[in-house]
Enzyme design. Structure first.
Site, PDB file in Angstrom:
ATOM      1  N   HIS A 139      42.647  38.294  45.368  1.00  0.00           N
ATOM      2  CA  HIS A 139      41.207  38.063  45.198  1.00  0.00           C
ATOM      3  C   HIS A 139      40.699  37.203  46.351  1.00  0.00           C
ATOM      4  O   HIS A 139      41.477  36.584  47.067  1.00  0.00           O
ATOM      5  CB  HIS A 139      40.938  37.322  43.881  1.00  0.00           C
ATOM      6  CG  HIS A 139      41.394  38.079  42.675  1.00  0.00           C
ATOM      7  ND1 HIS A 139      41.565  37.501  41.434  1.00  0.00           N
ATOM      8  CD2 HIS A 139      41.726  39.384  42.517  1.00  0.00           C
ATOM      9  CE1 HIS A 139      41.969  38.416  40.575  1.00  0.00           C
ATOM     10  NE2 HIS A 139      42.087  39.557  41.215  1.00  0.00           N
ATOM     11  N   SER A 143      39.890  37.591  36.933  1.00  0.00           N
ATOM     12  CA  SER A 143      39.174  38.352  35.900  1.00  0.00           C
ATOM     13  C   SER A 143      39.091  37.614  34.570  1.00  0.00           C
ATOM     14  O   SER A 143      38.071  37.650  33.889  1.00  0.00           O
ATOM     15  CB  SER A 143      39.851  39.708  35.693  1.00  0.00           C
ATOM     16  OG  SER A 143      39.802  40.441  36.897  1.00  0.00           O
TER      17      SER A 143
END
Length: 492
Positions: A445, A61
């Site tokens: 992720h 992120s």
């Protein structure tokens, strides 16, 4: 082409052609189906060199939002540190040399895994080696991950660290899960447990590796390991040096504050420490020496919009608020002229599978209000795909996608009604791969591409082979503002 524009970042939702254990595919998502049919769309790269990370490294992120907001590829601290270790620059670092000369005893603290989101095990080991070879007495304090890597991978990582410490003559002092040591939501009771562990006041065990295995036997995985210390460890002394290995700042700030801040009031502390050194700038207010200074990023999307005298709204819930402000604005905390920020509190639950919709509907309302008010540019992050993806709960992740889908439908409708253009994309994937082929939970992720949708006047097709760094110029093109030379080209 001139239009106002909404940029929607659906955190942790990527494209995986395998539909097995794919929460995005399994979800009921009428808004997405409509977008695929009616709006120009393509795929963007969000991992590896496309976002300034090592090849094959999954995006995250922080990196994703910096890439989106700056409109360029910024070589991340992970790559910078790797290079500094390879070419022996790290050991010559002036701030490191000063600390090692001043403090006989040195503590190395950080997340010990190869996740590459907050830290790298190789950086931890390199620092242990530099300090030990310098003749300092060195203590390793490992934080277990289980979130950016699989939930029980800690056993191999910690076995590796224990052997490395033994070979170097370094003390393997403490072990604790990131749930406690790396909280970022002001849950000070968690950080307090870790603080007391560093001071030598935690549960004492003869062997930290065996303690980790025992935790697994009790169904406690890496992220949630309770703080424990080696029985020979007597705690930090005020004159000791402390080096923080994490290069990402957001989950280390609270711990640094507890150890170093004279103004801290959340709980009573027995000791405060002065000799701290952090891998990167954790917060400008700390006034601490760092190993890798911030790279100056000028002419970001937010800056260009502000200089043009246009208004902008940045909104997200707590978990991703730093991403649409600090990271999106190129690592700058201060509010720009005509910039409004709306922070929606994240729900106070232990893990977000308990409430997969999180605060998405409240975030959605903030966006609609911004459109109705006539903000020139709005950036919003929906945290669900990522934060619920991290829990490993497949059914909760489906509900998370469905909540985001509902919000997208409402925002798209509102945008069309008020003649706004919109761009929808993600910073990286997560919930589209919740288990591997063997049925192991995947909480990390992914390296998959992500969707991008662009609805704007005159846009009928998106160029091939684009990445997150092409979004900022696209927004400026829609707003009819000049694209600075530092930015990569637009998507169309």
């Amino acid at each position: 082409m001139k239009q106002k524009c909404v940029l929607i970042i659906t955190d942790g939702i990527g494209y995986n052609k395998n539909s097995k254990f794919n929460a995005f595919e399994a979800a009921k998502k009428p808004s997405y189906e409509k977008l695929f049919k009616e709006v120009p769309n393509s795929l963007l790269k969000t991992s590896g060199l496309a976002v300034g990370l090592p090849e094959g490294q999954m995006g995250n992120s922080e990196v994703g939002h910096m890439c989106i907001g700056s409109g360029r590829i910024i070589y991340q601290n992970l790559v910078r540190i790797n290079k500094a270790i390879e070419n022996k620059e790290l050991e010559k670092n002036e701030n490191l040399q000063k600390l090692l000369a001043k403090c006989k005893r040195v503590h190395i603290i950080g997340l010990y895994s190869d996740g590459g989101v907050h830290s790298m095990d190789t950086h931890f080991k390199a620092m242990l080696e530099i300090c030990a070879k310098n003749g300092n007495e060195v203590f390793a304090h490992a934080i277990t991950d289980g979130r950016d890597v699989s939930p029980k991978s800690g056993l191999n990582f910690i076995k590796d660290l224990k052997e490395f410490c033994e070979n170097l003559g370094v003390h393997f002092a403490t072990l604790c899960g990131r749930f406690y040591a790396m909280d970022r939501d002001k849950r000070w009771d968690r950080v307090k447990e870790y603080y007391e562990c560093l001071l030598g006041k935690a549960y004492k065990v003869p062997n930290l590796l065996e303690y980790l295995q025992k935790s697994y036997d009790e169904n406690v995985t890496d992220e949630f390991i309770k703080a424990a210390q080696n029985e020979n460890y007597k705690g930090m002394r005020e004159e000791d040096g402390i080096i923080f290995i994490n290069f990402r700042n957001d989950r280390m700030k609270q711990l640094v504050e507890v150890l170093n801040s004279k103004d801290f009031k959340e709980f009573e502390r027995e000791k405060i420490f002065e000799n701290l050194l952090t891998m990167s700038v954790y917060d400008d207010k700390f006034k601490l020496p760092v190993l890798f200074e911030k790279e100056k990023i000028e002419n970001t999307l937010a800056q260009v919009i502000s200089k043009a005298g246009l208004s902008q709204l940045h909104t997200a819930e707590t978990e991703k608020y730093a991403h649409v402000t600090f990271f999106f604005n190129g690592g700058k905390e201060e509010l720009l002229e005509n910039e409004t920020r709306v922070l929606i509190p994240s729900p106070k639950v232990k893990t977000y599978d308990e409430k997969p919709q999180m605060s998405a509907f409240e975030v959605c309302d903030a966006v609609k209000k911004g459109i109705e008010k006539g903000e020139d540019f709005i950036v919003v992050n929906f945290a669900n795909g990522d934060m619920v993806g991290h829990t490993g709960d497949f059914n909760a992740a489906i509900k998370a996608v469905e909540a985001v889908d509902t919000c997208l439908g409402e925002i798209v409708e509102c945008a069309k009604k008020h003649d706004y253009a919109f761009i929808i994309t993600s910073d990286h994937g997560n919930c589209e791969a919740m288990q591997d082929e063997k049925g192991n939970l995947l909480t990390n992720h992914t390296t998959f591409d992500v969707f991008v949708f662009v609805q704007a006047k005159g846009v009928s097709k998106i160029k091939d082979n684009m990445g997150l760094s092409n979004i900022a110029a696209s927004v400026l093109k829609i707003l009819d503002l000049e694209i600075p030379k530092e930015m990569n080209e637009a998507l169309f």
